[in-house]
Write a protein that holds these residues in place. Structure first.
Motif, PDB file in Angstrom:
ATOM      1  N   UNK A 195      -4.211  13.214  -7.536  1.00  0.00           N
ATOM      2  CA  UNK A 195      -4.566  13.851  -6.296  1.00  0.00           C
ATOM      3  C   UNK A 195      -5.499  13.176  -5.549  1.00  0.00           C
ATOM      4  N   UNK A 196      -6.269  11.995  -5.983  1.00  0.00           N
ATOM      5  CA  UNK A 196      -7.254  11.358  -5.153  1.00  0.00           C
ATOM      6  C   UNK A 196      -6.743   9.685  -5.784  1.00  0.00           C
ATOM      7  N   UNK A 197      -6.543   9.176  -4.874  1.00  0.00           N
ATOM      8  CA  UNK A 197      -6.468   7.482  -5.190  1.00  0.00           C
ATOM      9  C   UNK A 197      -7.420   6.521  -4.355  1.00  0.00           C
ATOM     10  N   UNK A 198      -8.024   5.612  -5.186  1.00  0.00           N
ATOM     11  CA  UNK A 198      -9.026   4.758  -4.623  1.00  0.00           C
ATOM     12  C   UNK A 198      -8.391   3.637  -4.515  1.00  0.00           C
ATOM     13  N   UNK A 199      -8.142   3.147  -3.011  1.00  0.00           N
ATOM     14  CA  UNK A 199      -7.584   1.660  -2.998  1.00  0.00           C
ATOM     15  C   UNK A 199      -8.716   0.705  -2.717  1.00  0.00           C
ATOM     16  N   UNK A 200      -8.888  -0.265  -3.527  1.00  0.00           N
ATOM     17  CA  UNK A 200      -9.881  -0.929  -3.941  1.00  0.00           C
ATOM     18  C   UNK A 200      -9.505  -2.546  -3.790  1.00  0.00           C
ATOM     19  N   UNK A 201      -9.030  -2.966  -2.987  1.00  0.00           N
ATOM     20  CA  UNK A 201      -8.371  -4.546  -3.056  1.00  0.00           C
ATOM     21  C   UNK A 201      -9.383  -5.392  -3.145  1.00  0.00           C
ATOM     22  N   UNK A 202      -9.447  -6.617  -3.537  1.00  0.00           N
ATOM     23  CA  UNK A 202     -10.465  -7.553  -3.766  1.00  0.00           C
ATOM     24  C   UNK A 202     -10.890  -8.151  -2.482  1.00  0.00           C
ATOM     25  N   UNK A 203     -12.044  -7.834  -2.114  1.00  0.00           N
ATOM     26  CA  UNK A 203     -12.928  -8.327  -0.722  1.00  0.00           C
ATOM     27  C   UNK A 203     -11.960  -8.075   0.438  1.00  0.00           C
ATOM     28  N   UNK A 204     -11.279  -7.118   0.620  1.00  0.00           N
ATOM     29  CA  UNK A 204     -10.417  -6.740   1.780  1.00  0.00           C
ATOM     30  C   UNK A 204     -10.185  -5.360   2.160  1.00  0.00           C
ATOM     31  N   UNK A 205     -10.285  -5.131   3.181  1.00  0.00           N
ATOM     32  CA  UNK A 205      -9.771  -3.518   3.526  1.00  0.00           C
ATOM     33  C   UNK A 205      -8.466  -3.589   4.334  1.00  0.00           C
ATOM     34  N   UNK A 206      -7.754  -4.613   4.047  1.00  0.00           N
ATOM     35  CA  UNK A 206      -6.436  -4.815   4.934  1.00  0.00           C
ATOM     36  C   UNK A 206      -5.445  -4.043   4.397  1.00  0.00           C
ATOM     37  N   UNK A 207      -5.426  -3.263   3.449  1.00  0.00           N
ATOM     38  CA  UNK A 207      -4.395  -2.238   2.961  1.00  0.00           C
ATOM     39  C   UNK A 207      -4.634  -0.926   3.165  1.00  0.00           C
ATOM     40  N   UNK A 208      -6.083  -0.473   3.849  1.00  0.00           N
ATOM     41  CA  UNK A 208      -6.279   0.930   4.130  1.00  0.00           C
ATOM     42  C   UNK A 208      -5.337   1.629   5.116  1.00  0.00           C
ATOM     43  N   UNK A 209      -5.190   0.979   6.338  1.00  0.00           N
ATOM     44  CA  UNK A 209      -4.124   1.395   7.289  1.00  0.00           C
ATOM     45  C   UNK A 209      -3.023   1.796   6.809  1.00  0.00           C
ATOM     46  N   UNK A 216       0.873  -1.225   0.000  1.00  0.00           N
ATOM     47  CA  UNK A 216       0.163   0.080  -0.080  1.00  0.00           C
ATOM     48  C   UNK A 216       0.856   1.340   0.285  1.00  0.00           C
ATOM     49  N   UNK A 217       1.933   1.251   0.672  1.00  0.00           N
ATOM     50  CA  UNK A 217       2.810   2.494   0.574  1.00  0.00           C
ATOM     51  C   UNK A 217       3.349   2.741  -0.510  1.00  0.00           C
ATOM     52  N   UNK A 218       4.036   1.536  -1.252  1.00  0.00           N
ATOM     53  CA  UNK A 218       4.517   1.757  -2.503  1.00  0.00           C
ATOM     54  C   UNK A 218       3.594   2.227  -3.576  1.00  0.00           C
TER      55      UNK A 218
END
Ligand SMILES: [Zn+2]
Ligand SMILES: [Zn+2]
Length: 275
Positions: free
Chosen positions: A31-45, A18-20
């Protein structure tokens, strides 16, 4: 404003942490990035920590694997609470279905003389909570059977190919309800990416709108120009938000560079106002 609302990290099947990914988004001028991994929010933090103090706004999303009318459908859920118990249970079940088919796929590959072990897949899937076909594909590349992920999918892992194994996917109508209950805004990802209008035409999309659908991802590399025009017209008719995004997977998917498709600022504002 450059807005890319659909990307993947190593938390699912992207190749960047996620940091990379956040670093790459800044480099790409987003300016805006949506992080939308498959079936998980594990990368959000981790992504939120990396974006903190930069000019990048992080949009938290999950791309949920669902099924509708006999076809697989990906639903982007923006701003959902992944801890809402019924949604968390549904995501767990989907993730279980994803990883539990891995042994069956390896068995089929083995019967065709392709040797990939569970340990090979684990190595390829390091850092993910959603082990699945992309990691089997990566292990096939490492073991020298195919040149890249695309070839692995095209010749072995896609539906209709020798090593394809079906898996559990939640019903789209149920997922739409859960996402709404969890405070999220649902957008159908690449509606005509794998199947054309026959799988999901205007009538079907209108019915989904009645169930809470908020938008359509129109600008996506899997949509040729004519499909984009028709989807844009449907979105206009039904007053749905139009998004555009890269569906970036790092080095895991060619032709999906960050920002290759973007979402118009006014459409982004509409989406956020619904969250
Ligand atoms: Zn997708
Ligand atoms: Zn995606």
């Amino acid at each position: 404003m450059r807005i890319d609302l659909h990307t993947h990290s190593r938390a699912s099947d992207g190749t960047q942490t996620p940091s990379e990914l956040v670093g790459a988004a800044l480099e790409a001028g987003l300016d805006v990035l949506g992080l939308t991994d498959h079936d998980t929010a594990a990368g959000w933090a981790e992504a939120a920590r990396a974006a903190d103090g930069t000019r990048l706004t992080l949009v938290r999303g999950i791309e949920i694997s669902a099924r509708h009318g006999g076809h697989g459908v990906h639903l982007l859920a923006y701003g959902v609470d992944p801890a809402y118990p019924p949604l968390a249970a549904a995501l767990d079940k989907i993730l279980d279905g994803r990883s539990s088919r891995v042994p069956a796929i390896l068995e089929r590959l083995h019967s065709h003389g392709i040797e990939v072990t569970a340990a090979d897949v684990r190595r390829a899937a390091q850092g993910t909570t959603a082990t699945g076909r992309p990691h089997i594909a990566d292990a096939m590349v490492t073991n020298g059977y195919v040149a890249d992920r695309s070839q692995a999918f095209r010749e072995w892992l896609n539906p209709g190919m020798p090593a394809y194994v079906d898996r559990y996917a939640a019903a789209l109508v149920d997922v739409l309800r859960l996402v709404g209950e969890a405070g999220g805004v649902p957008v159908i990802a690449h509606p005509w990416g794998r199947h054309g209008p026959e799988a999901m035409g205007e009538q079907a999309i209108a019915e989904l709108k009645d169930l809470g659908l908020a938008g359509l991802e129109v600008d996506h590399e899997d949509h040729p120009p004519e499909a984009r025009e028709r989807l844009r017209a449907i979105a206009r008719d039904l007053d749905l938000v139009v998004t555009g995004s890269s569906d970036h997977h790092g080095a895991g998917k060619d032709g999906h560079a960050l920002g290759c498709n973007t979402t118009a600022p006014e459409e982004y504002e509409r989406l956020m106002s619904l969250a």
